[in-house]
Design a protein around this motif. Structure first.
Motif, mmCIF file in Angstrom:
data_model
loop_
_atom_site.group_PDB
_atom_site.id
_atom_site.type_symbol
_atom_site.label_atom_id
_atom_site.label_comp_id
_atom_site.label_asym_id
_atom_site.label_seq_id
_atom_site.Cartn_x
_atom_site.Cartn_y
_atom_site.Cartn_z
ATOM 1 N N ALA A 415 0.862 -1.174 0.000
ATOM 2 C CA ALA A 415 0.000 0.000 0.000
ATOM 3 C C ALA A 415 0.901 1.226 0.000
ATOM 4 C CB ALA A 415 -0.913 -0.006 1.221
ATOM 5 N N TRP A 429 -1.886 0.830 -4.953
ATOM 6 C CA TRP A 429 -1.351 -0.508 -4.681
ATOM 7 C C TRP A 429 -0.236 -0.769 -5.670
ATOM 8 C CZ3 TRP A 429 -3.638 -1.641 -0.309
ATOM 9 C CH2 TRP A 429 -4.906 -1.098 -0.072
ATOM 10 N N TRP A 457 -5.204 -4.837 0.069
ATOM 11 C CA TRP A 457 -4.013 -5.679 0.147
ATOM 12 C C TRP A 457 -4.432 -7.145 0.180
ATOM 13 C CZ3 TRP A 457 -1.826 -9.172 3.623
ATOM 14 C CH2 TRP A 457 -0.444 -9.411 3.479
#
Length: 692
Positions: A415, A429, A457
């Motif tokens: 992240a 991301w 994630w």
């Protein structure tokens, strides 16, 4: 109640692969085994086939486990395991269709529908149906039709609910043979009006309709499993209604704008065992949080009871029979905050056994056993399901979603964030090929929606596939994306092709400045809105993007709003009338802006290599979008690849088409920014058009 703040969890995980096991039959839970040594990169099928195991759920007591398993003919069946004896029973199995969603009605009985994973949207002719069966396979009953003509005997047909009857998606009381289901109401075929709520006896098929307060589009059951909240929408306004459990009468709690919220807006979340209503709201704050709502005064609590650090609240509450015991939430990744000491201890025990993954522990609704369900995953590890015995401390493997994926071969995901040119912070991301990190060819994946959260994630087949082929993958949560606060969301209003597009370009420049991305080998890609952003990226920033990949992408904003006589759009009239003008643009008042930000109108400026893919059965972005744009762009651009998947809709439902499409992507990228492009300067991204 204490005020709880939950912070991101993925940053605290050690980026090491989970020791994974091959899938064991549900009747024979097994311990994890060591991962085999990494071999050649996984195949397209390993990434894009359907999950091999999914949907495991404990019965209310925790004595039984239900899950979907592949039958010998490839169809998914429903099986139940007695966790005391490990005896497994196949309770629902069809030769021509797959078991779809399911839930426990009570400890003895299950409710489920069907789906067909071997058909694309254009070939589907049946509804999901509705069925119930006991955990031993007995007392099987069809409750809802799959089509209007599926049952020929009139006496039988009259006993079945219509095909547009659906599971509610809420557990309910789970203590009798009754469930609540929804049934769509139509003014005429295809013209949806409202959702009825039905109380259905899963043994007899008898049902009763709950009186609704208007054109209801959603329902919420209370702590006793009875309907208490209904939301109606009309003329761009949503109204939340409360039902008196004694009289069945409804009263209004609040009204607000359907598409942009505003003062007093909230989303009903759950009723606690004490009857307290929890809701998600902003209440003047940038980030949405969980508040309690006083049913007597119709007011939110002054302060939130649960908030996430840096994120709008997304998740659910976990209750025992008497109190709130935990919060399942999503920040950068999913996680759980336990308020119950016993569950805190269980979580710690599981995390000690699986230290490199997020481990989502779910207790049964009314525990009579020591079993809890564990779903474990990471950026490297697709979901794996276990049963954990709280007494013996044994962790037994139940099934793996993608058992052929080896975590040791996967790429770490982070992240990250960067600053846009106007100072707005943009989350993103970043997936980096294993063992690499500098001057890499990069693919920018732009999410669809666009007014949704793009990702979180965890293991992502698209990003991981691209990384396995050597590409750095950047997935920006550009302004307008939800989940990152009201300011971030509102900053994207009427910014298609403008500041939303700048956010994507600024992410590319950030990756170049960091030395991660090779400025000469960058491709932009995406579906739906992401396809639109791909085309506009090639228009606005030809100096950045050497090629583009658009699948099911919007090619003209006015066309999206107005449609065309040759197709039927699935966008609602209310969205077009009340949501579209505010969030995207008014087709009359903003006509010049929409023209300037139309890929169709700007097609002559796109000369980079382009891969276009559409579904013939798409009703969200119909094939007409793709055809019009293809005809316009190929006048000036001879480097356009075109594919239509005849049976597909808005995205690829069938594994064979996902595998075919991503195989095309692999070859396209290799030719233009991959190994096949090295030394080839004939397809340079810069066309001389450096402005908007």
């Amino acid at each position: 109640m204490n005020h709880i703040v939950m912070r991101p969890i993925a940053a605290f995980l050690i980026a090491l692969p989970l020791a994974a096991a091959s899938q064991a039959p549900a009747s024979q839970p097994a311990q994890p085994v060591q991962q085999a040594a990494a071999q050649a990169v996984p195949s397209l099928a390993d990434f894009f086939n359907n999950a091999e195991f999914s949907g495991a759920k404990l019965s209310p007591s925790g004595r039984y486990l239900a899950a979907k398993l592949a039958a010998p003919n490839g169809r998914e069946r429903l099986a139940v395991v007695d966790l005391a004896t490990h005896a497994a029973t196949s309770v629902a199995y069809f030769n021509d269709v797959d078991v779809g969603a399911f839930t426990w009605v009570n400890d003895e009985r299950l409710l489920f529908n069907t789906t067909d994973k071997q058909l694309g949207q254009g070939d589907r002719r049946y509804g999901p149906g509705l069925y119930a069966v006991n955990r031993d396979g007995e007392k099987f009953r069809q409750l809802a039709n799959r089509t209007g003509n599926f049952i020929s005997a009139p006496t039988v047909a009259r006993q079945l609910l219509p095909w547009h009857t659906f599971m509610l998606g809420q557990d309910g009381a789970q203590n009798s043979e009754f469930v609540y289901v929804s049934s769509s109401v139509y003014n005429r075929p295809g013209d949806w009006e409202a959702e009825n709520l039905l109380r259905l006896n899963t043994l007899t098929g008898h049902h009763a309709t709950v009186q609704r307060p208007g054109d209801t589009d959603s329902w919420l059951l209370d702590e006793k499993g009875e309907p208490r909240i209904a939301t109606t929408s009309k003329k761009g306004k949503s109204t939340v209604h409360l039902r008196d459990p004694q009289t069945g009468e409804w009263r209004v709690l609040v009204e607000f704008d359907t598409f942009i919220g505003g003062k007093g807006a909230f989303r009903p979340l759950a009723f606690g065992p004490d009857g307290v209503l929890y809701v998600v709201a902003h209440r003047g704050r940038d980030k949405a949080a969980v508040f309690t709502f006083d049913l007597a005064t119709a007011k939110l609590s002054d302060k939130p009871v649960i908030e996430l650090d840096g994120y709008d609240f997304s998740g659910k509450l976990i209750f025992s029979d008497t109190k709130l015991i935990g919060v399942r939430y999503t920040t950068d990744a999913r996680g759980t905050m336990w308020l119950d000491d016993a569950m805190k201890a269980v979580q710690a025990e599981v995390d000690a056994k699986l230290p490199n993954t997020v481990n989502l522990v779910t207790p049964p609704k009314r525990p009579e056993t020591r079993n809890v369900l564990v779903e474990s995953y990471s950026d490297l590890q697709p979901a794996v399901t276990f049963i954990y015995d709280r007494e013996t401390k044994a962790l037994a493997l139940v099934g793996a979603s993608h058992p052929k994926i080896q975590p040791a071969q996967m790429a770490p995901q982070d992240a990250v964030s960067y600053t846009a040119r106007d100072g707005l912070r943009i989350p993103a991301w970043l997936t980096t090929p294993k063992g690499q990190g500098k001057n890499l060819p990069m693919v920018v994946l732009v999410h669809g929606g666009p007014y949704v959260r793009g990702g979180e994630w965890g293991w992502n087949p698209q990003a991981q596939f691209l990384a396995s082929r050597g590409y750095l993958v950047l997935e920006p949560e550009f302004r307008g994306s939800t989940g990152f606060g009201d300011k971030h969301f509102r900053a994207g209003w009427k910014q298609w092709g403008l500041k939303m597009q700048d956010d994507v370009a600024d992410g590319v420049k950030w990756a170049i400045d960091k030395g991660m991305a090779d400025p000469k080998r960058i491709c932009i890609a995406g579906a739906s809105y992401g396809g639109y952003a791909t085309l506009m990226g090639l228009v606005n920033n030809p100096e950045l993007f050497k090629c583009g990949i658009d699948w099911v992408g919007v090619t003209d904003i006015s066309l999206l709003a107005n449609g065309h006589w040759s197709y039927t759009s699935d966008l609602s009239d209310m969205w077009k009338q009340y949501g579209f003008p505010v969030l995207i643009g008014d087709v009359e008042k903003d006509a010049e802006q929409l023209k300037a930000t139309s890929p169709l109108q700007q097609a002559a400026r796109i000369t980079q290599p382009l891969l276009l893919a559409y579904g013939r059965a798409d009703q969200r972005v119909p094939l007409y979008h793709g055809n019009k744009f293809r005809d316009a762009v190929t006048v000036h651009n001879k480097q356009v690849e075109w594919v239509v998947y005849e049976e597909e809709g808005h995205g690829w439902a069938l594994p064979k088409n996902r595998i075919d499409f991503w195989g095309r992507v692999e070859k396209f990228l290799d030719k233009n920014i991959g190994a096949g492009s090295i030394g080839n300067t004939s397809n340079a991204g810069s066309t001389g058009n450096t402005g908007k």
